[in-house]
Design a protein around this motif. Structure first.
Motif, PDB file in Angstrom:
ATOM      1  N   ASP A   3      43.668  28.297  36.302  1.00 13.43           N
ATOM      2  CA  ASP A   3      43.509  27.601  35.026  1.00 13.43           C
ATOM      3  C   ASP A   3      42.062  27.215  34.717  1.00 13.43           C
ATOM      4  O   ASP A   3      41.772  26.726  33.637  1.00 13.43           O
ATOM      5  CB  ASP A   3      44.438  26.392  34.925  1.00 13.43           C
ATOM      6  N   SER A   4      41.146  27.485  35.655  1.00 11.90           N
ATOM      7  CA  SER A   4      39.728  27.201  35.398  1.00 11.90           C
ATOM      8  C   SER A   4      39.107  28.234  34.452  1.00 11.90           C
ATOM      9  O   SER A   4      38.071  27.988  33.848  1.00 11.90           O
ATOM     10  CB  SER A   4      38.931  27.197  36.706  1.00 11.90           C
ATOM     11  N   GLY A   5      39.744  29.413  34.367  1.00 13.00           N
ATOM     12  CA  GLY A   5      39.209  30.483  33.530  1.00 13.00           C
ATOM     13  C   GLY A   5      38.051  31.238  34.158  1.00 13.00           C
ATOM     14  O   GLY A   5      37.509  32.160  33.558  1.00 13.00           O
ATOM     15  N   ILE A   6      37.674  30.885  35.383  1.00  7.46           N
ATOM     16  CA  ILE A   6      36.565  31.561  36.067  1.00  7.46           C
ATOM     17  C   ILE A   6      37.043  32.884  36.648  1.00  7.46           C
ATOM     18  O   ILE A   6      38.059  32.936  37.329  1.00  7.46           O
ATOM     19  CB  ILE A   6      35.988  30.670  37.188  1.00  7.46           C
ATOM     20  N   THR A   7      36.295  33.933  36.357  1.00 10.57           N
ATOM     21  CA  THR A   7      36.594  35.253  36.905  1.00 10.57           C
ATOM     22  C   THR A   7      35.355  35.751  37.629  1.00 10.57           C
ATOM     23  O   THR A   7      34.359  36.100  37.001  1.00 10.57           O
ATOM     24  CB  THR A   7      36.997  36.246  35.790  1.00 10.57           C
ATOM     25  N   SER A   8      35.423  35.769  38.953  1.00 10.48           N
ATOM     26  CA  SER A   8      34.283  36.207  39.761  1.00 10.48           C
ATOM     27  C   SER A   8      34.355  37.717  39.989  1.00 10.48           C
ATOM     28  O   SER A   8      35.348  38.367  39.660  1.00 10.48           O
ATOM     29  CB  SER A   8      34.281  35.484  41.102  1.00 10.48           C
ATOM     30  N   ALA A   9      33.316  38.249  40.604  1.00  9.75           N
ATOM     31  CA  ALA A   9      33.291  39.677  40.949  1.00  9.75           C
ATOM     32  C   ALA A   9      34.451  40.013  41.884  1.00  9.75           C
ATOM     33  O   ALA A   9      35.071  41.077  41.743  1.00  9.75           O
ATOM     34  CB  ALA A   9      31.958  40.049  41.589  1.00  9.75           C
TER      35      ALA A   9
END
Length: 178
Positions: A161-167
């Motif tokens: 739910d943070s919306g962070i999309t890492s490599a």
């Protein structure tokens, strides 16, 4: 033998430690198709061999039960809710159960939860970037696990739910694209 099945999606904030077995079993091959590896490891020598093969240099032991929180039920419940929040890690996650039992839930290619019940001698390897969550079972509410790490022990969760999309998440999603 390890239990692997689709989650029934009927969990609530109060009952997430229950089995939630939909009755639809999942094969270890299907689990493997999303990058999750299951092994039954019966000795520390076997664990050491696997750690060496996968280039894991560090480990620690984690014990989760009410006593580990000095019988502080609020602290215990807060930690269980944290582990059950859907997240991923930027590193592969290896957990080897030495005592007790717990559930690891992972998302399949269609975003359905797969639940894996782990008991003593079960080892699960989750690839970097896979959405997952963990809880203890309703029956035992205790687990002891060895956690393996390639470098210094760390545990940084990136909540969905943070919306962070890492490599790591992008690479994982690409690897299982339907």
């Amino acid at each position: 033998m390890v239990e692997v099945y689709y989650h029934d999606n009927k969990d609530t904030a109060e009952n997430f430690t229950e089995a939630h077995n939909s009755g639809e079993s999942i094969s270890l091959d299907k689990l493997g198709s999303i990058g999750v590896i299951y092994k039954n490891i019966t000795s520390i020598d076997e664990l050491n061999k696997l750690a060496s093969q996968r280039d894991y240099k560090n480990r620690d032991v984690v014990n989760l039960d009410l006593a580990a929180f000095n019988n502080d039920i609020d602290a215990y419940n807060a930690k269980m809710k944290q582990f059950y929040k859907e997240h991923y890690h930027e590193d592969e996650e290896i957990r080897y159960i030495t005592a007790g039992e717990g559930y690891f839930d992972v998302r399949d290619k269609n975003d359905r939860w797969i639940r894996t019940k782990l008991v003593a001698n079960d080892l699960l390897i989750l690839p970097a970037g896979i959405y997952h969550r963990f809880t203890l079972t309703d029956d035992l509410k205790q687990v002891t696990a060895i956690r393996l790490f390639k470098d210094e022990p760390k545990w940084e969760a990136i909540n969905r739910d943070s919306g962070i999309t890492s490599a790591a998440r992008e690479e994982y999603a690409s690897s299982i694209a339907v």
